[in-house]
Design a protein around this motif. Structure first.
Motif, PDB file in Angstrom:
ATOM      1  N   ALA A   3      31.036  78.862   3.162  1.00  0.00           N
ATOM      2  CA  ALA A   3      30.824  78.490   4.035  1.00  0.00           C
ATOM      3  C   ALA A   3      31.902  76.851   4.121  1.00  0.00           C
ATOM      4  O   ALA A   3      32.814  77.118   3.596  1.00  0.00           O
ATOM      5  CB  ALA A   3      29.183  76.827   3.743  1.00  0.00           C
ATOM      6  N   PHE A   4      32.446  76.510   5.833  1.00  0.00           N
ATOM      7  CA  PHE A   4      33.609  75.731   6.190  1.00  0.00           C
ATOM      8  C   PHE A   4      33.268  74.800   6.599  1.00  0.00           C
ATOM      9  O   PHE A   4      32.375  74.805   7.311  1.00  0.00           O
ATOM     10  CB  PHE A   4      34.682  76.912   6.654  1.00  0.00           C
ATOM     11  N   ASP A   5      33.961  73.884   7.054  1.00  0.00           N
ATOM     12  CA  ASP A   5      34.320  72.926   7.783  1.00  0.00           C
ATOM     13  C   ASP A   5      34.532  73.650   9.640  1.00  0.00           C
ATOM     14  O   ASP A   5      34.244  72.486  10.654  1.00  0.00           O
ATOM     15  CB  ASP A   5      35.239  72.040   7.705  1.00  0.00           C
ATOM     16  N   ALA A 315      34.501  71.802  23.539  1.00  0.00           N
ATOM     17  CA  ALA A 315      33.459  72.439  23.031  1.00  0.00           C
ATOM     18  C   ALA A 315      32.447  73.068  23.560  1.00  0.00           C
ATOM     19  O   ALA A 315      32.730  72.634  24.806  1.00  0.00           O
ATOM     20  CB  ALA A 315      32.503  71.121  21.958  1.00  0.00           C
ATOM     21  N   VAL A 316      32.096  74.736  23.690  1.00  0.00           N
ATOM     22  CA  VAL A 316      31.118  75.091  23.940  1.00  0.00           C
ATOM     23  C   VAL A 316      30.300  74.523  24.454  1.00  0.00           C
ATOM     24  O   VAL A 316      28.940  74.240  23.894  1.00  0.00           O
ATOM     25  CB  VAL A 316      31.373  76.363  24.141  1.00  0.00           C
ATOM     26  N   GLY A 338      49.629  70.200  21.260  1.00  0.00           N
ATOM     27  CA  GLY A 338      48.843  68.912  21.924  1.00  0.00           C
ATOM     28  C   GLY A 338      47.944  69.415  22.049  1.00  0.00           C
ATOM     29  O   GLY A 338      46.330  69.277  21.879  1.00  0.00           O
ATOM     30  N   THR A 339      47.474  71.529  22.202  1.00  0.00           N
ATOM     31  CA  THR A 339      45.942  71.723  21.779  1.00  0.00           C
ATOM     32  C   THR A 339      45.442  71.503  21.035  1.00  0.00           C
ATOM     33  O   THR A 339      44.363  70.788  20.642  1.00  0.00           O
ATOM     34  CB  THR A 339      46.429  73.541  22.435  1.00  0.00           C
ATOM     35  N   ALA A 340      46.307  71.557  19.746  1.00  0.00           N
ATOM     36  CA  ALA A 340      45.397  71.471  18.521  1.00  0.00           C
ATOM     37  C   ALA A 340      44.873  70.356  18.267  1.00  0.00           C
ATOM     38  O   ALA A 340      43.991  70.054  17.803  1.00  0.00           O
ATOM     39  CB  ALA A 340      45.983  71.613  17.253  1.00  0.00           C
ATOM     40  N   ARG A 341      46.078  69.272  18.012  1.00  0.00           N
ATOM     41  CA  ARG A 341      45.746  67.459  18.478  1.00  0.00           C
ATOM     42  C   ARG A 341      44.326  67.031  19.281  1.00  0.00           C
ATOM     43  O   ARG A 341      43.650  66.464  18.806  1.00  0.00           O
ATOM     44  CB  ARG A 341      46.897  66.854  18.665  1.00  0.00           C
ATOM     45  N   LEU A 342      44.617  67.437  20.959  1.00  0.00           N
ATOM     46  CA  LEU A 342      43.216  67.735  21.485  1.00  0.00           C
ATOM     47  C   LEU A 342      41.961  67.817  20.921  1.00  0.00           C
ATOM     48  O   LEU A 342      41.230  67.416  21.401  1.00  0.00           O
ATOM     49  CB  LEU A 342      43.836  68.282  22.618  1.00  0.00           C
ATOM     50  N   MET A 347      36.746  66.778  17.671  1.00  0.00           N
ATOM     51  CA  MET A 347      35.740  67.823  16.978  1.00  0.00           C
ATOM     52  C   MET A 347      35.440  66.593  16.011  1.00  0.00           C
ATOM     53  O   MET A 347      34.256  66.120  15.513  1.00  0.00           O
ATOM     54  CB  MET A 347      36.399  68.738  16.050  1.00  0.00           C
ATOM     55  N   LEU A 348      36.719  65.598  15.207  1.00  0.00           N
ATOM     56  CA  LEU A 348      36.171  63.996  14.603  1.00  0.00           C
ATOM     57  C   LEU A 348      35.617  63.298  15.179  1.00  0.00           C
ATOM     58  O   LEU A 348      35.570  62.238  14.325  1.00  0.00           O
ATOM     59  CB  LEU A 348      37.620  64.095  13.901  1.00  0.00           C
ATOM     60  N   GLY A 349      35.681  63.508  16.826  1.00  0.00           N
ATOM     61  CA  GLY A 349      34.389  61.767  17.227  1.00  0.00           C
ATOM     62  C   GLY A 349      35.570  60.996  17.515  1.00  0.00           C
ATOM     63  O   GLY A 349      35.511  60.350  17.748  1.00  0.00           O
ATOM     64  N   ARG A 350      37.395  61.455  17.422  1.00  0.00           N
ATOM     65  CA  ARG A 350      38.302  60.325  17.903  1.00  0.00           C
ATOM     66  C   ARG A 350      38.736  60.358  19.248  1.00  0.00           C
ATOM     67  O   ARG A 350      38.065  61.741  19.996  1.00  0.00           O
ATOM     68  CB  ARG A 350      39.594  60.859  17.227  1.00  0.00           C
ATOM     69  N   ALA A 351      39.809  59.321  20.140  1.00  0.00           N
ATOM     70  CA  ALA A 351      39.790  59.530  21.023  1.00  0.00           C
ATOM     71  C   ALA A 351      40.701  60.129  21.364  1.00  0.00           C
ATOM     72  O   ALA A 351      42.135  59.720  20.895  1.00  0.00           O
ATOM     73  CB  ALA A 351      39.471  58.020  22.094  1.00  0.00           C
ATOM     74  N   PRO A 352      41.319  61.737  22.220  1.00  0.00           N
ATOM     75  CA  PRO A 352      42.365  61.736  22.317  1.00  0.00           C
ATOM     76  C   PRO A 352      43.359  61.354  22.856  1.00  0.00           C
ATOM     77  O   PRO A 352      42.791  60.677  24.042  1.00  0.00           O
ATOM     78  CB  PRO A 352      42.092  63.493  23.137  1.00  0.00           C
ATOM     79  N   ALA A 353      44.240  61.902  23.067  1.00  0.00           N
ATOM     80  CA  ALA A 353      45.960  60.378  23.304  1.00  0.00           C
ATOM     81  C   ALA A 353      46.076  61.469  24.548  1.00  0.00           C
ATOM     82  O   ALA A 353      46.118  60.755  25.717  1.00  0.00           O
ATOM     83  CB  ALA A 353      47.164  61.522  22.713  1.00  0.00           C
ATOM     84  N   ILE A 354      44.986  62.256  25.082  1.00  0.00           N
ATOM     85  CA  ILE A 354      45.389  62.395  26.999  1.00  0.00           C
ATOM     86  C   ILE A 354      43.369  62.651  26.647  1.00  0.00           C
ATOM     87  O   ILE A 354      42.689  63.424  26.285  1.00  0.00           O
ATOM     88  CB  ILE A 354      46.665  63.541  27.154  1.00  0.00           C
ATOM     89  N   ASP A 355      43.037  62.620  28.523  1.00  0.00           N
ATOM     90  CA  ASP A 355      42.396  63.669  28.787  1.00  0.00           C
ATOM     91  C   ASP A 355      41.756  64.236  29.026  1.00  0.00           C
ATOM     92  O   ASP A 355      42.805  65.048  29.190  1.00  0.00           O
ATOM     93  CB  ASP A 355      42.427  63.271  30.494  1.00  0.00           C
TER      94      ASP A 355
END
Length: 366
Positions: A3-5, A315-316, A338-342, A347-355
């Motif tokens: 099992a993984f996150d 998310a799908v 940038g894709t990774a951070r977005l 995933m972590l429920g944080r507000a992304p830096a860009i829309d």
């Protein structure tokens, strides 16, 4: 069953960037790759780090990602070279578009300046006579994508990621993914398989776009900047069955990398003499001395292209715990970080830096 996150399917530059960041965020990560690391679209990428201004959403993602690339500026493994990007105009109409491009880039925080013809030839004496001028983005760079992908995966491994290389994901389950050896992994899944995305997520349309690349022997000092024609986006983001555009890079090795071609509806990896000739003639029209150089290697690859030209990132909507990062066409290297951070921020429920809205996969399911 392990099992993984986060279970990342695909170890191209986008998948490895997501895995490395997820590990840094403290997640338990597995990476599944059936082929070589960075061996798909990543191996067929020119490696330019460039802000394209023809789409506001992708400009925002590119600009955001370019800032994250500074982390690798002094890393030998990345072969990072801040050669700058020089956009070249053949016609008055192209040169007239420079002011608007500079304004769009400036609004996104990217500095560019207009180059008159006399300065153009001081910067690049090998350019063909009669060019009108151009635009210089001095801070942009190039990298060697396969080595970056290997480095990112190495960092993820050092942080504890499990790497299942030579294993293929054959299907998504309600709580994870099934592998070709009969085993399963449990946890949220990120599909970052580029052109192969429909094998696991058939509802998300993706087309493969074949491209050719040529790299020369070592000729240091012949070309100083990454060179592109100002009409490059017409090819890169157009929907013609086939197209070519002038794009030449000086590599840190002293070699010169020549592109670019694009073809829809071609599935084989064979080099097409006709398309190769067409691409090279386009390059020779801008830099005639390229005819004199010895090519070392010619190869092809496939770019993953979505129905609207923007990548799927997020998310799908109709599958719980399933995420996607794929379909970057020719901007996958530029936008990988940038894709990774977005994605990880979502995933972590944080507000992304860009829309994130322009990139959400749900737009393909409507």
């Amino acid at each position: 069953m392990a099992a993984f996150d986060l279970i990342v399917i695909g170890a191209g530059i986008v998948g490895t960037a997501c895995a490395e960041l997820a590990v840094r965020e403290g997640l338990r990560v597995a990476v599944v790759e059936s082929g070589g690391v960075g061996g798909g679209a990543t191996a067929a990428a020119m490696g330019h780090l460039v802000a394209m201004d023809d789409d506001p959403a992708e400009l925002a993602l590119s600009r955001y990602s370019l800032g994250l690339w500074e982390r690798f500026a002094s890393l030998p493994e990345a072969e990072f070279s801040r050669c700058g990007t020089l956009w070249v105009a053949r016609e008055d109409s192209e040169f007239a578009s420079v002011a608007a491009k500079i304004a769009r880039l400036a609004a996104a925080g990217v500095h560019a300046r207009r180059i008159e013809a006399d300065e153009l030839y001081r910067l690049e004496p090998a350019l063909a006579a009669g060019l009108r001028g151009g635009m210089l983005v001095a801070d942009e760079a190039v990298v060697y994508p396969p080595r970056v992908a290997l480095h990112l995966l190495g960092l993820a491994r050092e942080g504890g990621a499990s790497c299942l290389l030579g294993r293929r994901a054959i299907g998504l389950s309600a709580d994870g993914v099934r592998l070709d050896d009969g085993s399963s992994l449990i946890g949220p899944v990120l599909v970052a398989t580029g052109c192969a995305l429909p094998e696991l997520l058939p509802r998300l349309p993706m087309r493969s776009r074949k491209g050719h690349l040529v790299i020369t022997e070592r000729y240091p000092g012949r070309v100083h900047h990454q060179l592109l024609e100002l009409s490059y986006a017409d090819s890169a983001h157009g929907d013609a069955d086939s197209s070519v555009a002038f794009n030449v890079q000086p590599r840190p090795t002293g070699q010169i990398l020549i592109g670019s071609s694009r073809e829809f509806g071609v599935d084989d990896r064979d080099v097409s003499p006709a398309m190769l000739r067409r691409m090279l003639e386009r390059a020779f029209a801008f830099v005639p001395m390229l005819r004199e150089l010895q090519a070392l290697r010619v190869w092809t690859g496939f770019r993953p292209t979505t129905f609207d030209g923007r990548p799927y990132i997020g998310a799908v909507a109709d599958r719980a715990h399933t995420w996607v990062a794929a379909g970057h066409e020719g901007l996958g290297v530029t936008t990988a970080l940038g894709t990774a951070r977005l994605l990880i921020d979502q995933m972590l429920g944080r507000a992304p830096a860009i829309d994130p809205a322009p990139f959400l996969p749900a737009r393909a399911l409507q």
